[in-house]
Design a protein around this motif. Structure first.
Motif, PDB file in Angstrom:
ATOM      1  N   ALA A 103       0.832  -1.212   0.000  1.00 41.49           N
ATOM      2  CA  ALA A 103       0.000   0.000   0.000  1.00 41.49           C
ATOM      3  C   ALA A 103       0.865   1.261   0.000  1.00 41.49           C
ATOM      4  CB  ALA A 103      -0.929  -0.002   1.209  1.00 41.49           C
ATOM      5  N   VAL A 104       1.943   1.260   0.799  1.00 39.67           N
ATOM      6  CA  VAL A 104       2.816   2.439   0.855  1.00 39.67           C
ATOM      7  C   VAL A 104       3.546   2.623  -0.473  1.00 39.67           C
ATOM      8  CG1 VAL A 104       4.755   3.515   2.040  1.00 39.67           C
ATOM      9  CG2 VAL A 104       3.088   2.187   3.340  1.00 39.67           C
ATOM     10  N   VAL A 105       4.079   1.532  -1.031  1.00 35.19           N
ATOM     11  CA  VAL A 105       4.765   1.634  -2.324  1.00 35.19           C
ATOM     12  C   VAL A 105       3.776   2.026  -3.416  1.00 35.19           C
ATOM     13  CG1 VAL A 105       6.155   0.383  -4.022  1.00 35.19           C
ATOM     14  CG2 VAL A 105       6.500  -0.030  -1.592  1.00 35.19           C
ATOM     15  N   CYS A 212      10.127   0.054 -12.183  1.00 30.11           N
ATOM     16  CA  CYS A 212      10.546  -0.714 -10.997  1.00 30.11           C
ATOM     17  C   CYS A 212       9.353  -1.032 -10.102  1.00 30.11           C
ATOM     18  CB  CYS A 212      11.602   0.077 -10.215  1.00 30.11           C
ATOM     19  SG  CYS A 212      13.156   0.324 -11.112  1.00 30.11           S
ATOM     20  N   ALA A 213       8.471  -0.049  -9.927  1.00 29.16           N
ATOM     21  CA  ALA A 213       7.269  -0.283  -9.118  1.00 29.16           C
ATOM     22  C   ALA A 213       6.380  -1.340  -9.759  1.00 29.16           C
ATOM     23  CB  ALA A 213       6.506   1.021  -8.929  1.00 29.16           C
ATOM     24  N   LEU A 214       6.265  -1.322 -11.098  1.00 30.48           N
ATOM     25  CA  LEU A 214       5.464  -2.342 -11.787  1.00 30.48           C
ATOM     26  C   LEU A 214       6.056  -3.733 -11.569  1.00 30.48           C
ATOM     27  CD1 LEU A 214       4.583  -0.522 -15.155  1.00 30.48           C
ATOM     28  CD2 LEU A 214       2.977  -1.313 -13.405  1.00 30.48           C
ATOM     29  N   GLY A 215       7.381  -3.839 -11.592  1.00 32.68           N
ATOM     30  CA  GLY A 215       8.008  -5.124 -11.309  1.00 32.68           C
ATOM     31  C   GLY A 215       7.696  -5.611  -9.901  1.00 32.68           C
ATOM     32  N   TYR A 216       7.738  -4.685  -8.950  1.00 33.52           N
ATOM     33  CA  TYR A 216       7.425  -5.052  -7.564  1.00 33.52           C
ATOM     34  C   TYR A 216       5.975  -5.520  -7.432  1.00 33.52           C
ATOM     35  CZ  TYR A 216       6.155  -4.322  -2.666  1.00 33.52           C
ATOM     36  OH  TYR A 216       5.668  -4.475  -1.393  1.00 33.52           O
TER      37      TYR A 216
END
Length: 575
Positions: A103-105, A212-216
């Protein structure tokens, strides 16, 4: 001590506490399911802390730095619901915030460069993320969970528990996993769509962190999909490998955030060097050219707000009209509450807030200096325009007086002269000498009144133009016209040149040449003898942004009057 250093120290302390808790009961730790787990746990958390520390130094970062700190804290918290901990507070926090990291990311990825959510879908997704991961999976399931009744007599107390209902707790946890899966897939779709439809400037600025966020989130989505059947987030060996992928992508996200700060600093230094290089040049468009070259837009325009109404002008104080033509975009540059400038540029060039902040941080002093210069030019132009209006008002008043004299007093005197002539014609005896004297005085008064009216403002100047008025003036005095313009100019320019020639040629021979060239109307008057007082003419010409100069050679004095020509000063071709 800056608050970010305190937050960084808090994160380091949390990392140490987390390692101690994870080792207390290894079977309940996700990080310790793989051999690389401890290094990934600490490395990822510290990478996020360092990224938050670096990003937080940027004044334009806004909430990005605090969100990175929160992401680091949330990364450590899933280890805190370990039964090996001796603190019921730590255990309860671990239960509530076990799934809070996505949620934070997600909030961080959804926010713009300044850490603010820019659209209602982004706000909905951010709120839904916190509601599902913290509200449902965390606190919601913990409300009906008492570990002591589940066979864990040594587990710390769950401060959230209000009842012991394992079945209800499992249903809430399962619902949280299902809702979390839907939320993650929606988040991935939204971020991917926003990245694909973004302008090139936005993709250059936020593309790498978003990837990078999409990968996470892809790794987290796979983790949630595996947990749908069991109804809770597990910690087996395969889950541990997915957790390692999450750790790697978060490290890349922190590195991308730091890289963006480094690139912004390099761009700022590059622009600052360009602005400093301009310090030794006198080019009026030097700053515009430097920024245009930096942004890659040769047609870039810079407009500055001036005056109480904040009207926009360029560096030369010429008006700039908004909205811009040809599909171009206007971007306002502000520093605090101050409007420094407005850039007119190609669409998408400054869509990223980082690009605007970098430009302002490197060039705001130069932009402010040029804005003040443009404002002083605008004030000077307004003062000159006011003076020109005063001159034109004076000319208009002279024309009015000339008309009043011609249509009023002069006509009455002419009528009186005609009456005396009729009286003379009807007289049978020779006229008395007094009648002859009266007629002579009357003719003298009419002539004097005509000369006065012509001196106020010659009728020919308004009706026929400067060339014809100068020819008529040359018939009444020793004035040789060498050159006269074949075009008409504005009334104020023609009257100024005429008054100059009339004043200089009143009691002395004169030669005059008038022509328009190089954007100026230039009158040369050559006279012999002593010059009259030209102070009032000099003031008039200076008010019109002109120059009056004289030079004496071989007993002759050449007086030159130069008046600037503007687009509205050329009226028509003289006939």
């Amino acid at each position: 001590m800056p608050i970010r250093l305190l937050l960084f120290g808090l994160g380091v302390a949390l990392s140490g506490v987390t390692v101690v808790i994870a080792r207390a009961e290894r079977g309940f730790s996700t990080a310790l399911t793989t051999s690389y787990g401890p290094a990934a746990l600490l490395g990822t958390g510290w990478a996020l802390l360092i990224g938050a520390l670096v990003v937080g130094r940027r004044t334009s970062a806004g909430r990005t730095g605090p969100l990175l700190f929160l992401a680091a804290y949330a990364w450590f918290l899933p280890e805190w619901d370990n039964p090996g901990t001796t603190s019921s507070v730590v255990f309860s926090l671990g239960l509530a915030l076990d799934a809070a990291c996505p949620a934070v990311v997600g909030h961080l990825a959804l926010a713009h460069a300044g850490g603010r959510l820019g659209s209602w879908p982004a706000r909905v997704l951010a709120v839904a993320g916190y509601g599902i991961t913290v509200g449902v999976q965390g606190v919601g399931a913990a409300l009906y969970f008492r570990p002591q009744t589940q066979g864990c007599s040594e587990c710390p107390r769950n401060w959230w528990s209000i009842a012991d209902d394992p079945a209800l707790a499992h249903r809430i946890a399962s619902l949280g996993v299902q809702a979390g899966t839907v939320w993650l897939l929606a988040l991935v779709g939204f971020l991917a769509c926003r990245l694909l439809t973004a302008s090139p400037a936005v993709r250059r600025s936020t593309g790498l962190p978003t990837l990078c966020a999409l990968g996470y989130f892809t790794a987290v989505s796979a983790f949630y999909l595996r947990s749908l059947d069991r109804g809770f987030l597990g910690s087996d060996a395969r889950d541990g490998r997915l957790w390692l992928v999450q750790a790697g992508t978060l490290c890349l996200l922190a590195a991308a955030s730091i890289g963006e700060v480094v690139r912004a600093r390099l761009r700022q230094r590059e622009l600052t060097r360009l602005v400093i290089d301009l310090g030794g040049t006198a080019s009026p468009n030097g700053l515009r050219d430097a920024i245009a070259g930096r942004l890659g837009d040769p047609d870039l325009e810079i407009a500055y707000p001036v005056g109480a109404d904040n009207r926009l002008v360029d560096a030369a104080a010429d008006p700039v009209v908004l909205p811009p033509p040809n599909g171009r975009t206007a971007t306002t540059l502000r520093r605090g509450d101050s409007h420094i400038a407005t850039l007119i540029h190609s669409p998408g060039l400054l869509d990223s807030p980082n690009a605007i902040d970098d430009l302002l941080s490197g060039a705001h002093m130069a932009l402010e200096h040029e804005r003040l210069h443009a404002e002083s030019l605008a004030q000077l132009a307004a003062l000159r325009a006011s003076g020109a209006r005063i001159v034109m008002a004076g000319d208009e008043e002279r024309r009015r007086l000339e008309r009043d004299l011609h249509d009023g007093a002069q006509q009455r005197l002419v009528g009186l002269a005609l009456g005396l002539r009729l009286l003379r014609m009807r007289m049978t005896a020779p006229p008395a000498p007094r009648l002859d004297l009266a007629e002579a005085e009357l003719e003298g008064a009419i002539s004097e009144l005509r000369r006065l009216a012509r001196g106020l403002h010659p009728v020919l100047l308004k009706e026929a133009g400067l060339a014809v008025a100068l020819e008529a003036l040359g018939q009444t005095r020793d004035l040789h016209i060498e050159d006269a313009p074949s075009v008409r100019y504005s009334d104020v320019l023609e009257s100024t040149v005429y008054l100059t020639v009339a004043r200089l040629s009143r009691d002395r021979p004169a030669r005059v040449s008038v022509a328009g060239r190089d954007g100026r109307l230039i009158a040369h008057v050559t006279v012999t003898g002593e010059l009259p007082d030209l102070a009032d003419l000099a003031d008039r010409i200076t008010t019109l942004d002109g120059v009056l100069a004289s030079r004496t050679e071989h007993g002759e004095t050449r007086v030159t009057a130069q008046l600037p020509l503007r687009r509205t000063d050329l009226v028509a071709t003289a006939e």
